[in-house]
Design a protein around this motif. Structure first.
Motif, mmCIF file in Angstrom:
data_model
loop_
_atom_site.group_PDB
_atom_site.id
_atom_site.type_symbol
_atom_site.label_atom_id
_atom_site.label_comp_id
_atom_site.label_asym_id
_atom_site.label_seq_id
_atom_site.Cartn_x
_atom_site.Cartn_y
_atom_site.Cartn_z
ATOM 1 N N ARG A 256 90.027 30.109 -25.756
ATOM 2 C CA ARG A 256 90.340 30.710 -24.462
ATOM 3 C C ARG A 256 90.139 29.693 -23.330
ATOM 4 N N GLY A 257 90.229 30.202 -22.100
ATOM 5 C CA GLY A 257 90.236 29.311 -20.953
ATOM 6 C C GLY A 257 88.859 28.943 -20.432
ATOM 7 N N VAL A 258 88.858 28.134 -19.403
ATOM 8 C CA VAL A 258 87.621 27.654 -18.773
ATOM 9 C C VAL A 258 86.731 28.821 -18.355
ATOM 10 N N ALA A 259 87.330 29.881 -17.822
ATOM 11 C CA ALA A 259 86.539 31.001 -17.293
ATOM 12 C C ALA A 259 86.074 31.967 -18.385
ATOM 13 N N GLN A 260 86.536 31.766 -19.626
ATOM 14 C CA GLN A 260 86.152 32.679 -20.710
ATOM 15 C C GLN A 260 85.232 32.037 -21.744
ATOM 16 N N ALA A 261 84.890 30.776 -21.560
ATOM 17 C CA ALA A 261 83.959 30.122 -22.487
ATOM 18 C C ALA A 261 82.592 30.796 -22.391
ATOM 19 N N LYS A 262 81.743 30.549 -23.389
ATOM 20 C CA LYS A 262 80.443 31.214 -23.445
ATOM 21 C C LYS A 262 79.304 30.190 -23.409
ATOM 22 N N PHE A 263 79.516 29.071 -22.742
ATOM 23 C CA PHE A 263 78.481 28.051 -22.671
ATOM 24 C C PHE A 263 77.434 28.413 -21.618
ATOM 25 N N SER A 264 76.197 28.031 -21.873
ATOM 26 C CA SER A 264 75.178 28.157 -20.833
ATOM 27 C C SER A 264 75.261 26.928 -19.930
ATOM 28 N N VAL A 265 74.806 27.091 -18.716
ATOM 29 C CA VAL A 265 74.800 25.967 -17.773
ATOM 30 C C VAL A 265 73.931 24.829 -18.308
ATOM 31 N N GLN A 266 72.821 25.167 -18.968
ATOM 32 C CA GLN A 266 71.943 24.144 -19.518
ATOM 33 C C GLN A 266 72.676 23.303 -20.563
ATOM 34 N N GLY B 77 83.983 35.177 -10.653
ATOM 35 C CA GLY B 77 82.974 35.236 -9.605
ATOM 36 C C GLY B 77 82.154 36.508 -9.599
ATOM 37 N N ARG B 78 82.605 37.527 -10.310
ATOM 38 C CA ARG B 78 81.879 38.805 -10.308
ATOM 39 C C ARG B 78 80.592 38.741 -11.125
ATOM 40 N N ASP B 79 80.550 37.838 -12.089
ATOM 41 C CA ASP B 79 79.366 37.703 -12.939
ATOM 42 C C ASP B 79 78.670 36.387 -12.608
ATOM 43 N N LYS B 80 77.384 36.464 -12.299
ATOM 44 C CA LYS B 80 76.654 35.279 -11.840
ATOM 45 C C LYS B 80 76.680 34.155 -12.875
ATOM 46 N N MET C 201 78.716 28.912 -14.815
ATOM 47 C CA MET C 201 79.307 28.114 -15.889
ATOM 48 C C MET C 201 80.596 27.452 -15.413
ATOM 49 N N VAL C 202 81.451 28.222 -14.739
ATOM 50 C CA VAL C 202 82.727 27.679 -14.271
ATOM 51 C C VAL C 202 82.491 26.570 -13.250
ATOM 52 N N GLU C 203 81.537 26.772 -12.374
ATOM 53 C CA GLU C 203 81.223 25.730 -11.389
ATOM 54 C C GLU C 203 80.769 24.451 -12.081
ATOM 55 N N GLU C 204 79.971 24.593 -13.142
ATOM 56 C CA GLU C 204 79.487 23.414 -13.858
ATOM 57 C C GLU C 204 80.631 22.727 -14.612
#
Length: 480
Positions: free
Chosen positions: A208-218, A249-252, A257-260
């Motif tokens: 899936r796309g950048v906004a649907q990945a499940k990575f943690s910011v860490q 943007g609705r989910d913190k 994650m997207v910003e990172e």
């Protein structure tokens, strides 16, 4: 109440789920047990099949996660409690049966983890050079019964998955061995293996796309600091429409994650502009490609071994719906690692829900079967991955633990004799039973002796810790 009238609870699995649940049970009992007619005393016996505790923290998370040391320290403090008794090297179903436990404990809580990969549902998985993440993680984490050597002779590799395990696997495949050794507790065989690793190109494939990945910011921040590695992205993957940006943007956590990921995009552009360098501006000898909207459809082989992976371009809408485009291409690789989910372990005598890949349960209460006809089996419970499947971070087990402890206390309070259900209330009964069967558990003191040795071995090399991986050596140290 008599001396041996405390509640008696058995917990199967000494990973985060089991340890957190033990701690929360004791805390909640002290807090509300009196009002519920249960008293405030309990003995918890924690059974672990491995010679050492901590499960996922020690053997399921990449060694270079800085937060792991703090989690392990917190778990150890919890185990250093006179009301919690650790029984490592004791396997449920082999050394103890369900009947043994129900005879001696008022309730049994299953906090077993996951040791198997979910299968990858595409052609070509039988080829030489295809590996599940679970076995590779066991190798680099020094799992007692895991592989001692790993084939790292592929120059180009693919990793399939859009979550943290995939990110861990990819990072270790791109790791500098000396940097990893200086920062972590890896044993010698892992250091030598990674030092000889021939991988120079890695492709992380996310359906899936950048906004649907499940990575943690860490995880993403650790990706940004790999010595000798150039990050490479596809600009088109980051062309998000307004609806997708708004939904993210609705989910913190998703927003962060997207910003990172966008920070990584800028970093990748700088790395290319500066002449194919790593994050410190040094020449990079390894390339790490992030491919979003890329669905693997087949692993291509030649002479029985991997030679490429065929992928299809996808499009992902703001709601996460993915559609395929019919655009295919082959990426030349010699090895494929898949991290598409774990399958939590079954437990002898307990029904398994194959669809949800959990022990059959309703809100943590074990059921007679995995169907709508299943009824609750009294005194049996599940928590963590055994309850909800292999999703969520380690911290998620705390909320699971509180929920299941609440159910356990309610059920015990509703039972006769203040929840004192087990007929055999002698706290030493299980010790005699194990001794009669020739089983010698490793207790908390034994674990501390193993830990002290690992710290002393690490200190010799200027490190905080160095893992012992041989189970017989662990037993020898624990009983010395």
């Amino acid at each position: 109440m008599t001396e041996n009238s405390e509640l008696r609870i058995a917990v199967i699995g000494a990973g985060p789920a089991g340890v957190y649940s033990s701690d929360i049970f004791l805390r909640q009992l002290r807090k509300i047990g009196g009002d519920m007619g249960l008293g405030d005393k309990a003995r918890i016996d924690l059974f672990e099949k491995l010679p050492v505790p901590f499960g996922l923290v020690r053997y399921g998370v990449a060694p270079d996660h800085p937060s792991i040391k703090f989690i392990a320290d917190a778990l150890e403090k919890t185990l250093d409690n006179p009301d919690i008794h650790l029984y490592c090297d004791v396997e449920f179903g082999r050394d103890l049966t369900l009947e043994d436990l129900l005879e001696r404990y008022d309730a049994v809580l299953f906090a077993t983890g996951a040791v198997e990969d979910k299968p990858l549902p595409i052609p070509g998985t039988e080829l030489e050079g295809v590996y599940g993440a679970a076995r590779f993680v066991e190798w680099y984490d020094g799992y007692p019964t895991g592989a001692r050597q790993w084939p790292l002779d592929a120059e180009s590799v693919a990793v399939i998955g859009g979550g943290n395990v995939a990110m861990d696997v990819a990072r270790e495949l791109m790791r500098d061995a000396d940097d990893l050794k200086s920062r972590t507790d890896i044993p010698d065989n892992v250091y030598e293996g990674i030092k000889a690793n021939k991988a120079r190109e890695l492709h992380l494939l996310i359906r899936r796309g950048v906004a649907q990945a499940k990575f943690s910011v860490q995880e993403l921040r650790e990706l940004e600091k790999l010595p000798g590695v150039q990050l490479i992205i596809d600009e088109d993957d980051f062309d998000l429409d307004d609806e997708t940006v708004e939904a993210a943007g609705r989910d913190k956590l998703t927003r962060q994650m997207v910003e990172e990921l966008f920070a990584i995009r800028e970093m990748a552009e700088d790395m290319e502009d500066d002449g194919d360098v790593d994050f410190e501006g040094n020449p990079a000898d390894r390339k790490y490609f992030l491919h979003f909207n890329t669905a693997p459809v087949e692993i291509v082989g030649k002479d029985g071994a991997v030679c490429a992976i065929r992928v299809e371009r996808t499009v992902t809408r703001a709601d996460g719906t993915m559609t395929r485009t019919g655009e295919f291409r082959d990426i030349p690789v010699q090895a494929v690692y898949h991290a598409v989910g774990y399958k939590p372990a079954a437990a002898p005598g307990i029904a398994y829900d194959g669809r949800r890949t959990t022990l059959a349960n309703s809100e943590g209460r074990i059921l007679t079967e995995a169907s709508e006809n299943g009824s609750v089996r009294p005194r049996l419970y599940s928590t963590g991955w055994a309850k909800r499947g292999p999703v969520g971070l380690i911290g998620s087990t705390k909320s699971d633990a509180l929920a299941i402890v609440t159910h356990m206390l309610e059920d015990l309070a509703a039972a006769a004799d203040g929840g004192r259900i087990a007929p055999d209330r002698d706290p030493e009964s299980v010790d005699r039973l194990l001794a009669d069967r020739g089983v010698t558990p490793i207790d908390f003191a034994g674990w501390k002796r193993i830990d002290a040795f690992e710290r002393s071995e690490g200190a010799r090399e200027g490190r905080e810790h160095k893992k012992v991986i041989d189970p017989d050596r662990m037993r020898e140290l624990a009983r010395s």
